[in-house]
Design an enzyme around this catalytic site. Structure first.
Site, PDB file in Angstrom:
ATOM      1  N   ASP A   9      41.451  -2.048  11.770  1.00 53.02           N
ATOM      2  CA  ASP A   9      40.229  -1.678  11.382  1.00 53.02           C
ATOM      3  C   ASP A   9      40.230   0.097  11.634  1.00 53.02           C
ATOM      4  O   ASP A   9      41.062   0.510  12.584  1.00 53.02           O
ATOM      5  CB  ASP A   9      38.825  -2.260  12.438  1.00 53.02           C
ATOM      6  CG  ASP A   9      37.819  -1.330  12.680  1.00 53.02           C
ATOM      7  OD1 ASP A   9      37.423  -0.848  11.630  1.00 53.02           O
ATOM      8  OD2 ASP A   9      37.683  -0.929  14.065  1.00 53.02           O
ATOM      9  N   ARG A  10      39.470   0.306  11.470  1.00 55.27           N
ATOM     10  CA  ARG A  10      39.982   2.231  11.614  1.00 55.27           C
ATOM     11  C   ARG A  10      38.868   3.052  12.760  1.00 55.27           C
ATOM     12  O   ARG A  10      39.433   2.607  13.923  1.00 55.27           O
ATOM     13  CB  ARG A  10      38.950   2.628  10.038  1.00 55.27           C
ATOM     14  CG  ARG A  10      39.908   4.200  10.027  1.00 55.27           C
ATOM     15  CD  ARG A  10      39.301   5.303   9.015  1.00 55.27           C
ATOM     16  NE  ARG A  10      38.344   5.676   9.744  1.00 55.27           N
ATOM     17  CZ  ARG A  10      37.196   6.812   9.011  1.00 55.27           C
ATOM     18  NH1 ARG A  10      37.344   6.665   7.421  1.00 55.27           N
ATOM     19  NH2 ARG A  10      36.114   7.214   9.382  1.00 55.27           N
ATOM     20  N   ASP A  11      37.876   3.101  12.902  1.00 56.44           N
ATOM     21  CA  ASP A  11      36.343   3.697  14.104  1.00 56.44           C
ATOM     22  C   ASP A  11      36.585   2.871  14.988  1.00 56.44           C
ATOM     23  O   ASP A  11      36.539   1.929  15.068  1.00 56.44           O
ATOM     24  CB  ASP A  11      35.593   4.316  13.653  1.00 56.44           C
ATOM     25  CG  ASP A  11      35.871   5.271  11.667  1.00 56.44           C
ATOM     26  OD1 ASP A  11      36.400   6.001  11.735  1.00 56.44           O
ATOM     27  OD2 ASP A  11      35.021   4.694  11.082  1.00 56.44           O
ATOM     28  N   ASN A  52      34.633  -0.510   7.315  1.00 56.02           N
ATOM     29  CA  ASN A  52      33.529  -0.276   6.575  1.00 56.02           C
ATOM     30  C   ASN A  52      32.749   1.030   6.767  1.00 56.02           C
ATOM     31  O   ASN A  52      33.026   1.866   8.407  1.00 56.02           O
ATOM     32  CB  ASN A  52      32.441  -1.795   7.278  1.00 56.02           C
ATOM     33  CG  ASN A  52      32.483  -2.016   7.229  1.00 56.02           C
ATOM     34  OD1 ASN A  52      33.378  -3.319   6.245  1.00 56.02           O
ATOM     35  ND2 ASN A  52      31.784  -3.232   7.491  1.00 56.02           N
ATOM     36  N   GLN A  53      32.701   1.638   5.366  1.00 57.34           N
ATOM     37  CA  GLN A  53      32.394   3.079   5.287  1.00 57.34           C
ATOM     38  C   GLN A  53      31.075   3.176   4.799  1.00 57.34           C
ATOM     39  O   GLN A  53      30.630   3.999   3.961  1.00 57.34           O
ATOM     40  CB  GLN A  53      33.244   3.961   5.226  1.00 57.34           C
ATOM     41  CG  GLN A  53      35.018   3.963   5.524  1.00 57.34           C
ATOM     42  CD  GLN A  53      34.705   4.350   6.961  1.00 57.34           C
ATOM     43  OE1 GLN A  53      33.495   5.367   7.033  1.00 57.34           O
ATOM     44  NE2 GLN A  53      35.575   4.124   7.792  1.00 57.34           N
ATOM     45  N   CYS A  90      35.175   0.098   2.177  1.00 55.58           N
ATOM     46  CA  CYS A  90      33.954  -0.588   1.569  1.00 55.58           C
ATOM     47  C   CYS A  90      32.965   0.877   1.926  1.00 55.58           C
ATOM     48  O   CYS A  90      32.089   0.481   2.851  1.00 55.58           O
ATOM     49  CB  CYS A  90      33.179  -1.535   2.372  1.00 55.58           C
ATOM     50  SG  CYS A  90      31.436  -2.193   1.617  1.00 55.58           S
ATOM     51  N   ARG A 108      31.306  -5.469   2.605  1.00 50.24           N
ATOM     52  CA  ARG A 108      31.889  -5.096   3.829  1.00 50.24           C
ATOM     53  C   ARG A 108      31.927  -6.255   5.122  1.00 50.24           C
ATOM     54  O   ARG A 108      31.273  -7.448   4.528  1.00 50.24           O
ATOM     55  CB  ARG A 108      30.033  -5.408   3.944  1.00 50.24           C
ATOM     56  CG  ARG A 108      29.358  -4.716   5.438  1.00 50.24           C
ATOM     57  CD  ARG A 108      27.798  -3.524   4.839  1.00 50.24           C
ATOM     58  NE  ARG A 108      27.816  -3.540   6.344  1.00 50.24           N
ATOM     59  CZ  ARG A 108      27.680  -2.364   6.774  1.00 50.24           C
ATOM     60  NH1 ARG A 108      28.923  -1.239   6.853  1.00 50.24           N
ATOM     61  NH2 ARG A 108      27.639  -2.030   8.500  1.00 50.24           N
ATOM     62  N   LYS A 109      32.898  -5.569   6.362  1.00 49.20           N
ATOM     63  CA  LYS A 109      32.969  -7.074   6.839  1.00 49.20           C
ATOM     64  C   LYS A 109      31.574  -7.191   7.679  1.00 49.20           C
ATOM     65  O   LYS A 109      31.182  -6.428   7.622  1.00 49.20           O
ATOM     66  CB  LYS A 109      34.029  -6.213   8.061  1.00 49.20           C
ATOM     67  CG  LYS A 109      35.619  -5.706   7.937  1.00 49.20           C
ATOM     68  CD  LYS A 109      35.844  -4.767   8.863  1.00 49.20           C
ATOM     69  CE  LYS A 109      36.265  -3.956   9.393  1.00 49.20           C
ATOM     70  NZ  LYS A 109      37.121  -2.971   9.693  1.00 49.20           N
TER      71      LYS A 109
HETATM   72 MG   LIG Z   1      35.303  -0.197  14.739  1.00 46.22          MG
HETATM   73 ZN   LIG Z   2      30.919  -3.591  -0.619  1.00 46.31          ZN
END
Ligand SMILES: [Mg+2]
Ligand SMILES: [Zn+2]
Length: 195
Positions: A9-11, A52-53, A90, A108-109
């Site tokens: 995961d990023r953030d 997820n963005q 996403c 989307r997760k």
């Molecule tokens: Mg996160």
């Molecule tokens: Zn998506």
């Protein structure tokens, strides 16, 4: 032979979660993340970011800018001899005012879309892979794709830990942070090879 991956995961996992960062300057990468990714590389796992963005669908950040942020993140890791193999995101938001992003999507997760796409494109063995993240969605994604989910206590991790308890869901491991999570995965791998 199929490859194993550590999905990241990023953030809140690689970098601080600051909401919807709209430039690379606002991304604060945790100092240990470079070592963590380097260890993933050395152990022959792919390091694949899945994020997820919805800020894109919410109109808070342009997709070009998001791509630029990811390019610069990859460069920042390269400079520290660590390699992010691929980034999937996403951009969707179900209530988006921008038609192309208005979608109840399957990426989307905790939906498995991004991981399935990565598995297809990069030839990944999902049940032999891991996902590290700070939210319930990351853990549920791991369960959905039959990979081992690891929760980190950075970002929203502490909140996620209590929610998971209520849901009676246990991650494979609860780690202090990304580096701790990677160390756990590598120790587990060593044990497997020893058998
Ligand atoms: Mg996160
Ligand atoms: Zn998506």
């Amino acid at each position: 032979m199929k490859k194993r991956a550590v999905f990241l995961d990023r953030d809140g996992t690689i970098n601080e979660d600051v909401g919807y960062p709209d430039s690379f300057e606002r991304i604060k990468i945790y100092p240990y993340s470079y070592e963590a990714v380097m260890k993933i590389n050395k152990a022959d796992f792919l390091a694949v970011v899945i994020t997820n963005q919805s800020g894109v669908g919410r109109g808070l950040i342009k997709e070009e800018v998001l791509n630029e942020i990811h390019e610069r993140m990859k460069e920042a890791f390269q400079k520290k001899s660590a390699r992010i193999d691929q980034v999937y995101y996403c951009p969707h938001y179900s209530k988006s005012s921008i038609p192309e992003y208005r979608k109840e999507c399957l990426c989307r997760k905790p939906h498995p879309g991004m991981a399935l796409k990565a598995a297809e494109e990069l030839d990944i063995d999902l049940p032999e892979s891991y996902i590290i993240g700070d939210k319930v969605e990351d853990i549920l994604l791991g369960i959905n794709i039959k990979a081992t989910p690891v929760l980190v206590l950075t970002g929203f991790g502490k909140h996620a830990r209590s929610r998971l308890k209520e849901m009676k869901i246990e991650p494979g491991f609860v780690a202090k942070n990304l580096l701790d999570a990677v160390n756990w995965i590598l120790k587990k791998k060593e044990k497997e090879t020893a058998v």
